[in-house]
Design a protein around this motif. Structure first.
Motif, PDB file in Angstrom:
ATOM      1  N   VAL A  68     -13.193 110.281  47.219  1.00 47.79           N
ATOM      2  CA  VAL A  68     -12.453 109.025  47.145  1.00 47.79           C
ATOM      3  C   VAL A  68     -10.951 109.261  47.338  1.00 47.79           C
ATOM      4  CG1 VAL A  68     -11.967 106.989  45.763  1.00 47.79           C
ATOM      5  CG2 VAL A  68     -14.224 108.074  45.626  1.00 47.79           C
ATOM      6  N   VAL A  69     -10.382 110.138  46.514  1.00 50.23           N
ATOM      7  CA  VAL A  69      -8.943 110.394  46.629  1.00 50.23           C
ATOM      8  C   VAL A  69      -8.615 111.052  47.969  1.00 50.23           C
ATOM      9  CG1 VAL A  69      -6.981 111.627  45.634  1.00 50.23           C
ATOM     10  CG2 VAL A  69      -8.665 110.544  44.147  1.00 50.23           C
ATOM     11  N   GLY A  70      -9.467 111.998  48.392  1.00 50.41           N
ATOM     12  CA  GLY A  70      -9.221 112.685  49.663  1.00 50.41           C
ATOM     13  C   GLY A  70      -9.174 111.728  50.838  1.00 50.41           C
ATOM     14  N   ASN A  71     -10.161 110.816  50.930  1.00 51.81           N
ATOM     15  CA  ASN A  71     -10.182 109.861  52.041  1.00 51.81           C
ATOM     16  C   ASN A  71      -9.077 108.817  51.918  1.00 51.81           C
ATOM     17  OD1 ASN A  71     -12.560 110.192  54.028  1.00 51.81           O
ATOM     18  ND2 ASN A  71     -13.491 110.617  52.036  1.00 51.81           N
ATOM     19  N   ALA A  72      -8.754 108.434  50.674  1.00 47.36           N
ATOM     20  CA  ALA A  72      -7.656 107.480  50.488  1.00 47.36           C
ATOM     21  C   ALA A  72      -6.343 108.072  50.991  1.00 47.36           C
ATOM     22  CB  ALA A  72      -7.545 107.100  49.015  1.00 47.36           C
TER      23      ALA A  72
END
Length: 386
Positions: A68-72
């Motif tokens: 989630v954080v990586g793609n955001a």
């Protein structure tokens, strides 16, 4: 064919981003602030230093962090690149749109990572929203980019990257990747996709460096040819333009005239109202001059309150008519505020045998002196060549 370690490929992307961020950060601090967008691009690169590390940790750290954080962060970085290109080309900043697209994509990715895990859905979502950002960047360059090699190179790379992301989106829809993972060793499409992204981080940043360097060269060239106060041509640029027109005149046999303009009683403005008011008068007169002259004319500041206008493809009759129109217009323009401020104009034409401007400028100067001696607010001409 030897297998490519995808974790190493992703880690290399972080290294590339770190190296290019140093280069672009140097440009950010050394380039003039008139070149916009560098800060956005650098911020995107710095985010892309962290993002691949989170992807590299997939399966080691919790999914909410690596997925989630990586793609955001990935979407945010590419959104910042979109803002960088908008700023560079002087277009309105769509910060709300970039933030909204990133937020919607992040929420969808969070659902398919934590609530209903589905790798294929996540790939579809991520590539769909990334392709929107890249498409926006391509459109900006196509519509507003300078017709120059640097833009073609940048636009070509951006178009290639857009096609790669769209291809990944398409294969996610139709290739049946339900059993695959981010680092699947036998997934040729994923290998090509991650490898292309690693290369493009470097290539796109180099291309962006090329276009901002090109803009720097253009601005420095303009500064070297422009009077900083009036934004008209300076003396050097006037002589360069005149030389080009003289050479063209030798070929096509057309005429060329010039006007030497002086603001009457300008010293009184500086003495009584101050130099700031004098500068304002010079700027306003220059703006009026640019508006009223024909498109093929070359107006420039010759020195102090003197202006020189080159008039290619213009004979004496046309030059005198234009000079008289400028004189009467200036009298009305200044008369509303500074009644004593008028202009005097000396007119001269270039002989077809002349190879330099100096002779015609000398004749125009004599004509201007004659206008001043006769009471100012006049147009005078020296008809004959030296």
């Amino acid at each position: 064919m030897p297998q490519i370690d995808l974790r190493t490929t992703v880690f290399l992307s972080s290294v590339m981003s770190a190296l290019m961020s140093v280069v672009l950060l140097s440009a950010y601090y050394s380039f003039p602030r008139t070149i916009k967008g560098i800060g956005y691009w650098v911020t995107g690169l710095l985010i892309l230093v962290v993002t691949p590390v989170l992807f590299w940790l997939r399966g080691i750290v919790p999914d909410w962090l690596s997925i989630v954080v990586g793609n955001a962060l990935l979407l945010g970085a590419i959104g910042l690149w979109t803002l960088a290109i908008q700023a560079f080309y002087g277009r309105p900043q769509t910060r709300g749109l970039a933030a909204g697209l990133t937020a919607v994509a992040t929420l969808l990715l969070a659902w398919f990572a934590l609530a209903a895990p589905n790798y294929v859905a996540r790939v579809i979502i991520a590539t769909f929203f990334v392709s929107i950002f890249y498409t926006m960047q391509c459109v900006l360059m196509l519509r507003h980019g300078e017709r120059h090699f640097s833009t073609y190179f940048f636009g070509g790379l951006m178009a290639a990257q857009t096609l790669v992301v769209m291809a990944r989106f398409g294969t996610s829809l139709f290739a049946g990747l339900a059993e695959q993972t981010l680092f699947a060793p036998d997934d040729l499409i994923q290998t090509l996709y991650l490898s292309a992204n690693t290369f493009m981080v470097l290539a796109l940043s180099v291309a962006f460096m090329l276009v901002i360097t090109r803009r720097l060269h253009v601005e420095l060239d303009i500064l070297s040819r422009t009077d900083p106060l009036t934004q008209l041509l300076n003396r050097r640029a006037l002589y360069d333009a005149g030389q080009r027109e003289l050479e063209r005149m030798q070929v096509d046999g057309e005429e060329m005239a010039l006007l030497l303009i002086d603001l009457d009683h300008f010293k009184r403005v500086n003495d009584s109202l101050g130099h700031a008011e004098g500068d304002r008068v010079l700027k306003e007169f220059s703006a009026m001059l640019k508006r009223e002259l024909p498109a093929h004319a070359y107006p420039g500041r010759f020195g102090g309150e003197e202006f020189l206008v080159l008039l290619p493809r213009t004979g004496m009759d046309g030059a005198l008519a234009l000079a008289e129109r400028l004189r009467s217009m200036s009298a009305r323009f200044f008369g509303r505020r500074i009644a004593e401020l008028t202009i005097s104009i000396g007119v001269a034409c270039l002989d077809k045998t002349e190879t330099r401007l100096d002779g015609a400028i000398g004749r125009a100067d004599r004509a201007l002196y004659r206008a001043k001696s006769a009471g100012r607010n006049r147009v005078e001409a020296v008809m004959e060549a030296a």
